[in-house]
Design an enzyme around this catalytic site. Structure first.
Site, mmCIF file in Angstrom:
data_model
loop_
_atom_site.group_PDB
_atom_site.id
_atom_site.type_symbol
_atom_site.label_atom_id
_atom_site.label_comp_id
_atom_site.label_asym_id
_atom_site.label_seq_id
_atom_site.Cartn_x
_atom_site.Cartn_y
_atom_site.Cartn_z
ATOM 1 N N ARG A 172 0.685 -1.297 -0.096
ATOM 2 C CA ARG A 172 0.081 -0.047 -0.045
ATOM 3 C C ARG A 172 0.837 1.216 -0.061
ATOM 4 O O ARG A 172 0.573 2.260 -0.517
ATOM 5 C CB ARG A 172 -0.992 -0.049 1.192
ATOM 6 C CG ARG A 172 -1.989 1.305 1.220
ATOM 7 C CD ARG A 172 -3.164 1.032 2.245
ATOM 8 N NE ARG A 172 -2.983 0.176 3.269
ATOM 9 C CZ ARG A 172 -2.282 0.428 4.331
ATOM 10 N NH1 ARG A 172 -1.586 1.635 4.494
ATOM 11 N NH2 ARG A 172 -2.250 -0.490 5.426
ATOM 12 N N TYR A 183 -17.650 16.507 -15.298
ATOM 13 C CA TYR A 183 -18.196 15.093 -15.151
ATOM 14 C C TYR A 183 -19.066 14.802 -14.029
ATOM 15 O O TYR A 183 -18.756 15.111 -12.965
ATOM 16 C CB TYR A 183 -16.891 14.259 -15.011
ATOM 17 C CG TYR A 183 -16.886 12.737 -14.751
ATOM 18 C CD1 TYR A 183 -17.474 11.917 -15.802
ATOM 19 C CD2 TYR A 183 -16.717 12.005 -13.669
ATOM 20 C CE1 TYR A 183 -17.722 10.567 -15.699
ATOM 21 C CE2 TYR A 183 -17.084 10.640 -13.390
ATOM 22 C CZ TYR A 183 -17.296 10.195 -14.452
ATOM 23 O OH TYR A 183 -17.503 8.884 -14.411
ATOM 24 N N ASP A 185 -8.915 18.400 -14.765
ATOM 25 C CA ASP A 185 -9.121 17.037 -15.304
ATOM 26 C C ASP A 185 -8.841 17.014 -16.509
ATOM 27 O O ASP A 185 -9.587 17.245 -17.575
ATOM 28 C CB ASP A 185 -10.693 16.654 -14.967
ATOM 29 C CG ASP A 185 -10.958 15.250 -15.157
ATOM 30 O OD1 ASP A 185 -10.173 14.566 -15.993
ATOM 31 O OD2 ASP A 185 -12.295 14.941 -14.890
ATOM 32 N N LYS A 245 -9.514 6.045 -19.369
ATOM 33 C CA LYS A 245 -9.828 6.441 -20.506
ATOM 34 C C LYS A 245 -8.709 6.467 -21.516
ATOM 35 O O LYS A 245 -8.188 5.209 -21.785
ATOM 36 C CB LYS A 245 -10.549 7.572 -20.570
ATOM 37 C CG LYS A 245 -11.456 7.968 -19.102
ATOM 38 C CD LYS A 245 -12.659 7.028 -19.336
ATOM 39 C CE LYS A 245 -13.473 6.918 -17.932
ATOM 40 N NZ LYS A 245 -13.939 8.245 -17.529
HETATM 41 C C1 PLP Z 1 -14.571 8.591 -16.258
HETATM 42 C C2 PLP Z 1 -14.122 10.274 -15.723
HETATM 43 C C3 PLP Z 1 -13.836 10.420 -14.174
HETATM 44 C C4 PLP Z 1 -13.852 9.271 -13.310
HETATM 45 O O1 PLP Z 1 -13.060 8.262 -13.492
HETATM 46 P P1 PLP Z 1 -13.006 6.957 -13.005
HETATM 47 O O2 PLP Z 1 -11.978 5.919 -13.387
HETATM 48 O O3 PLP Z 1 -14.511 6.064 -13.625
HETATM 49 O O4 PLP Z 1 -13.282 6.657 -11.477
HETATM 50 C C5 PLP Z 1 -13.399 11.715 -14.063
HETATM 51 N N1 PLP Z 1 -13.454 12.616 -14.954
HETATM 52 C C6 PLP Z 1 -13.566 12.257 -16.174
HETATM 53 C C7 PLP Z 1 -13.673 13.490 -17.237
HETATM 54 C C8 PLP Z 1 -13.855 10.994 -16.714
HETATM 55 O O5 PLP Z 1 -14.438 10.629 -17.944
#
Ligand code: PLP
Length: 384
Positions: free
Chosen positions: A51, A104, A177, A202
């Site tokens: 961890r 998001y 983000d 993603k």
């Molecule tokens: C998918 C997503 C998140 C969240 O991420 P997870 O891996 O699903 O927890 C945050 N911001 C954006 C723009 C996303 O597309």
């Protein structure tokens, strides 16, 4: 690793030294939860318990830091775990956070339903309106400005450098983000942001086979807090997930180029289609954020949305009628996906000011043959 190398070179080599014991070109996956000590406290390479640190996670973190041009990177079990860890480090009860009014949905839910009940206050604002952002800052109380560009699903563009300038006048931490762009297309730290956050699920992972999140930042004091919370709260990426993410990153540059050229070709072909009221893609020169996007992004990415003229029912039929574009949440993988945001990704914000119009359909354009993809979209637009 020589950080003077260009992005595509660092994507393959940063943090990826071959295994010194066997010479294996690909560093092994360290599937271990704990590490033998040479006498009490005699840690090999600093490793004690996974961890707190694992070599596979470290190799991913070194790679992420290099790609975003940051001094420190931390990887997590999901994008939202990364967000939660950062917000705990940056906010205390009584503090104020500002987010885009099209952020998001899961980010909004995390703050609104987890952090707000603990005493944080939240304002949502149109991040593409610099004056509105300036007017919403509460000097001394606002601590975080959360920027998502391009935004989801309407692909709004926010000017990272301009927002960072305003926020820093009031000592507000600027978080970007960068999930939709990926570090290949956009480098927020170099534009003045303080922290970059990713859902590595993603584009960074890129193959729809792993969930993960990341934070990259320069400030040593904030990094120490984030590192402590990563360890103390424990939402770390597993060795297997970290390894899969590294594997995905090696092709990020070529994937991002192809995602972008495919999406630009499809968006351009759909402009003026009789079944559509609008095509939302920052690469179109009619997009209101096009000039800012062209300034801060290397290309315009693989995400686009359309507004179907005939309304909600027709939009649903369209989303259910593609065959190559598979109906699923998520984005950024090599395979094309279609999504009906108002009942899928954005169901949690129905009835709030973040609600997505019911005639909007989102496409995550993959790296398949562009003519096949376009033919699929066009046939689906004839089904209603
Ligand atoms: C998918 C997503 C998140 C969240 O991420 P997870 O891996 O699903 O927890 C945050 N911001 C954006 C723009 C996303 O597309």
């Amino acid at each position: 690793m020589n950080d003077e190398h260009a992005f595509s070179t660092r994507a393959i080599h940063a943090g990826q030294e071959f295994d010194p014991t066997t010479g294996a070109v690909v560093p092994p996956i360290y599937m271990t939860s704990t590490f033998v000590q040479d006498g009490i406290g005699g840690f090999r390479g600093g490793y004690e318990y996974a961890r707190g640190g694992n070599p596979t996670r470290d190799s991913l973190q070194a790679l992420l830091a290099s790609l975003e041009g940051g001094a420190h990177a931390y990887s997590f079990a999901s994008g939202l775990a990364a967000e939660d860890t950062l917000l705990r480090a940056a906010l205390a009860p009584g503090d104020h956070i500002m987010m885009g009014n099209d952020v998001y949905g899961g980010t909004h839910r995390l703050v609104n339903r987890v952090h707000v009940p603990w005493g944080v206050t939240l304002s949502t604002v149109d991040m593409s309106d610099v004056d509105a952002v300036r007017a919403t800052i509460r000097p001394g109380t606002t601590k975080v400005l959360w920027v998502e560009t391009p935004s989801n699903p309407l692909m709004k563009i926010s000017d990272i450098a301009a927002l960072a300038g305003i926020a820093h006048e009031h000592d507000v931490l600027v978080v970007v983000d960068n999930t939709f762009a990926s570090p290949y297309l956009q480098q927020p730290l170099s534009l003045g942001a303080d922290v970059v956050m990713h859902s590595t699920t993603k584009y960074i992972g890129g193959h729809s086979d792993v969930l993960g999140g990341a934070l990259v930042l320069n400030d040593d004091a904030l990094a120490e807090k984030v590192g402590f919370l990563q360890f103390a709260v424990g939402a770390v990426s597993s060795p297997m997930d970290a390894w899969l993410t590294v594997r995905g990153i090696k092709t990020l540059a070529v994937r991002a180029e192809r995602h972008s050229s495919n999406a630009l070709a499809i968006a351009s072909a759909l402009v003026g289609h009789p079944q559509l009221d609008a095509v939302y893609y920052p690469g179109l020169d009619t997009h209101p954020g096009h000039d800012i996007a062209a300034k801060q992004m290397r290309a315009f990415g693989g995400m686009l949305s359309v507004a179907v003229s005939a309304g909600a029912a027709a939009a649903r039929t369209f989303a259910e009628s593609t065959t190559l574009f598979q109906l699923a949440e998520s984005l950024g993988g090599v395979e094309s996906l279609v999504c009906y945001p108002s009942m899928m990704t954005h169901a949690s914000v129905r009835g709030t000011e973040l609600e997505v119009p019911e005639n909007v359909v989102r496409l995550s354009v993959g790296i398949e043959d562009v003519d096949d993809l376009l033919a699929d979209v066009l046939q689906a637009l004839e089904r209603f």
